[in-house]
Design a protein around this motif. Sequence first.
Motif, PDB file in Angstrom:
ATOM      1  N   GLY A 106      16.975  38.289 -46.338  1.00  0.00           N
ATOM      2  CA  GLY A 106      17.194  39.595 -45.725  1.00  0.00           C
ATOM      3  C   GLY A 106      17.284  39.570 -44.218  1.00  0.00           C
ATOM      4  N   VAL A 107      16.699  38.569 -43.582  1.00  0.00           N
ATOM      5  CA  VAL A 107      16.707  38.515 -42.111  1.00  0.00           C
ATOM      6  C   VAL A 107      17.749  37.536 -41.581  1.00  0.00           C
ATOM      7  CG1 VAL A 107      14.295  39.195 -41.936  1.00  0.00           C
ATOM      8  CG2 VAL A 107      14.875  36.778 -42.157  1.00  0.00           C
ATOM      9  N   ASP A 108      18.481  36.860 -42.500  1.00  0.00           N
ATOM     10  CA  ASP A 108      19.490  35.889 -42.058  1.00  0.00           C
ATOM     11  C   ASP A 108      20.698  36.606 -41.474  1.00  0.00           C
ATOM     12  OD1 ASP A 108      18.979  33.506 -44.797  1.00  0.00           O
ATOM     13  OD2 ASP A 108      17.889  33.813 -42.896  1.00  0.00           O
ATOM     14  N   PRO A 109      21.328  36.049 -40.466  1.00  0.00           N
ATOM     15  CA  PRO A 109      22.574  36.647 -39.942  1.00  0.00           C
ATOM     16  C   PRO A 109      23.703  36.486 -40.957  1.00  0.00           C
ATOM     17  CG  PRO A 109      22.166  34.517 -38.924  1.00  0.00           C
ATOM     18  CD  PRO A 109      20.935  34.825 -39.708  1.00  0.00           C
ATOM     19  N   VAL A 110      24.662  37.411 -40.896  1.00  0.00           N
ATOM     20  CA  VAL A 110      25.808  37.343 -41.803  1.00  0.00           C
ATOM     21  C   VAL A 110      26.680  36.153 -41.433  1.00  0.00           C
ATOM     22  CG1 VAL A 110      27.866  38.517 -42.622  1.00  0.00           C
ATOM     23  CG2 VAL A 110      25.770  39.824 -42.173  1.00  0.00           C
ATOM     24  N   SER A 111      27.003  35.342 -42.477  1.00  0.00           N
ATOM     25  CA  SER A 111      27.818  34.148 -42.243  1.00  0.00           C
ATOM     26  C   SER A 111      29.125  34.268 -43.000  1.00  0.00           C
ATOM     27  CB  SER A 111      27.052  32.890 -42.709  1.00  0.00           C
ATOM     28  OG  SER A 111      27.904  31.751 -42.669  1.00  0.00           O
ATOM     29  N   VAL A 112      30.216  34.288 -42.256  1.00  0.00           N
ATOM     30  CA  VAL A 112      31.532  34.341 -42.883  1.00  0.00           C
ATOM     31  C   VAL A 112      31.777  33.084 -43.702  1.00  0.00           C
ATOM     32  CG1 VAL A 112      34.020  34.448 -42.473  1.00  0.00           C
ATOM     33  CG2 VAL A 112      32.455  35.839 -41.090  1.00  0.00           C
ATOM     34  N   ALA A 113      31.256  31.988 -43.258  1.00  0.00           N
ATOM     35  CA  ALA A 113      31.437  30.730 -43.982  1.00  0.00           C
ATOM     36  C   ALA A 113      30.776  30.801 -45.352  1.00  0.00           C
ATOM     37  CB  ALA A 113      30.852  29.566 -43.164  1.00  0.00           C
ATOM     38  N   ASP A 114      29.546  31.387 -45.407  1.00  0.00           N
ATOM     39  CA  ASP A 114      28.864  31.544 -46.691  1.00  0.00           C
ATOM     40  C   ASP A 114      29.657  32.453 -47.631  1.00  0.00           C
ATOM     41  OD1 ASP A 114      25.421  31.529 -45.408  1.00  0.00           O
ATOM     42  OD2 ASP A 114      26.854  29.895 -45.822  1.00  0.00           O
ATOM     43  N   ILE A 115      30.209  33.548 -47.087  1.00  0.00           N
ATOM     44  CA  ILE A 115      30.996  34.477 -47.905  1.00  0.00           C
ATOM     45  C   ILE A 115      32.212  33.769 -48.479  1.00  0.00           C
ATOM     46  CG2 ILE A 115      32.388  36.581 -47.860  1.00  0.00           C
ATOM     47  CD1 ILE A 115      30.483  37.662 -45.724  1.00  0.00           C
ATOM     48  N   ASN A 116      32.908  33.019 -47.647  1.00  0.00           N
ATOM     49  CA  ASN A 116      34.101  32.310 -48.111  1.00  0.00           C
ATOM     50  C   ASN A 116      33.751  31.261 -49.165  1.00  0.00           C
ATOM     51  OD1 ASN A 116      35.755  33.778 -46.458  1.00  0.00           O
ATOM     52  ND2 ASN A 116      35.726  32.292 -44.770  1.00  0.00           N
ATOM     53  N   THR A 117      32.623  30.590 -48.961  1.00  0.00           N
ATOM     54  CA  THR A 117      32.190  29.582 -49.943  1.00  0.00           C
ATOM     55  C   THR A 117      31.930  30.238 -51.297  1.00  0.00           C
ATOM     56  OG1 THR A 117      31.199  28.195 -48.234  1.00  0.00           O
ATOM     57  CG2 THR A 117      30.414  27.879 -50.483  1.00  0.00           C
ATOM     58  N   ASN A 118      31.239  31.383 -51.286  1.00  0.00           N
ATOM     59  CA  ASN A 118      30.980  32.118 -52.527  1.00  0.00           C
ATOM     60  C   ASN A 118      32.288  32.545 -53.198  1.00  0.00           C
ATOM     61  OD1 ASN A 118      28.213  31.863 -52.336  1.00  0.00           O
ATOM     62  ND2 ASN A 118      27.907  33.874 -51.390  1.00  0.00           N
ATOM     63  N   MET A 119      33.249  33.045 -52.406  1.00  0.00           N
ATOM     64  CA  MET A 119      34.536  33.468 -52.958  1.00  0.00           C
ATOM     65  C   MET A 119      35.259  32.303 -53.631  1.00  0.00           C
ATOM     66  SD  MET A 119      34.990  36.692 -52.518  1.00  0.00           S
ATOM     67  CE  MET A 119      34.500  38.078 -51.517  1.00  0.00           C
ATOM     68  N   ASP A 120      35.239  31.138 -52.987  1.00  0.00           N
ATOM     69  CA  ASP A 120      35.906  29.975 -53.564  1.00  0.00           C
ATOM     70  C   ASP A 120      35.239  29.553 -54.865  1.00  0.00           C
ATOM     71  OD1 ASP A 120      37.698  29.910 -51.491  1.00  0.00           O
ATOM     72  OD2 ASP A 120      36.550  28.436 -50.304  1.00  0.00           O
ATOM     73  N   THR A 121      33.917  29.632 -54.903  1.00  0.00           N
ATOM     74  CA  THR A 121      33.193  29.255 -56.120  1.00  0.00           C
ATOM     75  C   THR A 121      33.537  30.193 -57.280  1.00  0.00           C
ATOM     76  OG1 THR A 121      31.354  28.394 -54.792  1.00  0.00           O
ATOM     77  CG2 THR A 121      30.897  28.879 -57.112  1.00  0.00           C
ATOM     78  N   ILE A 122      33.555  31.500 -57.001  1.00  0.00           N
ATOM     79  CA  ILE A 122      33.886  32.489 -58.043  1.00  0.00           C
ATOM     80  C   ILE A 122      35.322  32.309 -58.514  1.00  0.00           C
ATOM     81  CG2 ILE A 122      34.200  34.959 -58.490  1.00  0.00           C
ATOM     82  CD1 ILE A 122      31.905  35.456 -56.494  1.00  0.00           C
ATOM     83  N   ASP A 123      36.233  32.095 -57.570  1.00  0.00           N
ATOM     84  CA  ASP A 123      37.641  31.924 -57.923  1.00  0.00           C
ATOM     85  C   ASP A 123      37.828  30.703 -58.823  1.00  0.00           C
ATOM     86  OD1 ASP A 123      40.493  32.736 -57.426  1.00  0.00           O
ATOM     87  OD2 ASP A 123      40.581  30.681 -56.654  1.00  0.00           O
ATOM     88  N   GLY A 124      37.130  29.618 -58.512  1.00  0.00           N
ATOM     89  CA  GLY A 124      37.249  28.424 -59.326  1.00  0.00           C
ATOM     90  C   GLY A 124      36.701  28.622 -60.726  1.00  0.00           C
TER      91      GLY A 124
END
Length: 254
Positions: A15-33
């Motif tokens: 909850g206190v971590d900064p928003v990471s675009v890299a993490d979001i993109n990694t999650n998107m790639d995992t779901i897409d695969g």
Amino acid sequence: MATNTTKYNLIKPDGVDPVSVADINTNMDTIDGALAASEITDITVNGLTVTFTFKDGTTKTAMLSKTATQSAVGLMSASDKKKLDGIQESADAVTFTRSQTSGNKIGTIKINGTATDIYSKSYSTATYKESGLMSASDKTRFDDIGTVLTGTTSGTISTDYWEEEEDRTANGVWIVTVNAYFAAGTGGYRQVNLKKSSETTEWTGNYSRVFGGTTSTNLCITRIIKNSGFKYSAWHTNSKALTYKIVWTAVRIG
């Protein structure tokens, strides 16, 4: 501190971590695969075996049920479908006894290959002595019971007699009430009259009368009117014109 999901190892920031675009993109790639891997590209059927081929090259098989029996669930056979559509061949026997063998024929039923005519009992129109069918005219009368009609008339009676007629009670049985108000006068009679339309004599029917009033006067009269219009009238022997107001009500009771 970020954690990961158990199935697809998606990154879950704290909850206190900064928003990471890299993490979001990694999650998107995992779901897409994962979605791409589960995409069905081909289905083949061999007997009762169905094979599903997925985009990642993997396959899965499923077995179709065998033809249903009386003790096992399965596919419906063509012969069972035909039997179901016909409901005749080898169907259970049915016993049918008619209680009515004449009257109004309402149809035919086929049981075990035998056609049997079906009749309904014949009824006459109901009377006050015998049960039966309700006529259209009786239904109209029944629906109209409780109908309320009203009317108001006011003005000045200069001398003697005044009358009006109402014909909406020509059908049915009605309770008619006439309320009359007369302003103060110098004496004499004040009278309100209620009669059927067919009654022509001036004072035929019911009337309410008061004598000698030098103050305002209220008169009321009620009568049952059957299959007839009615006339309501006012009359006085005062030495001057009188202001009046008449309110009548008719309620259908039959």
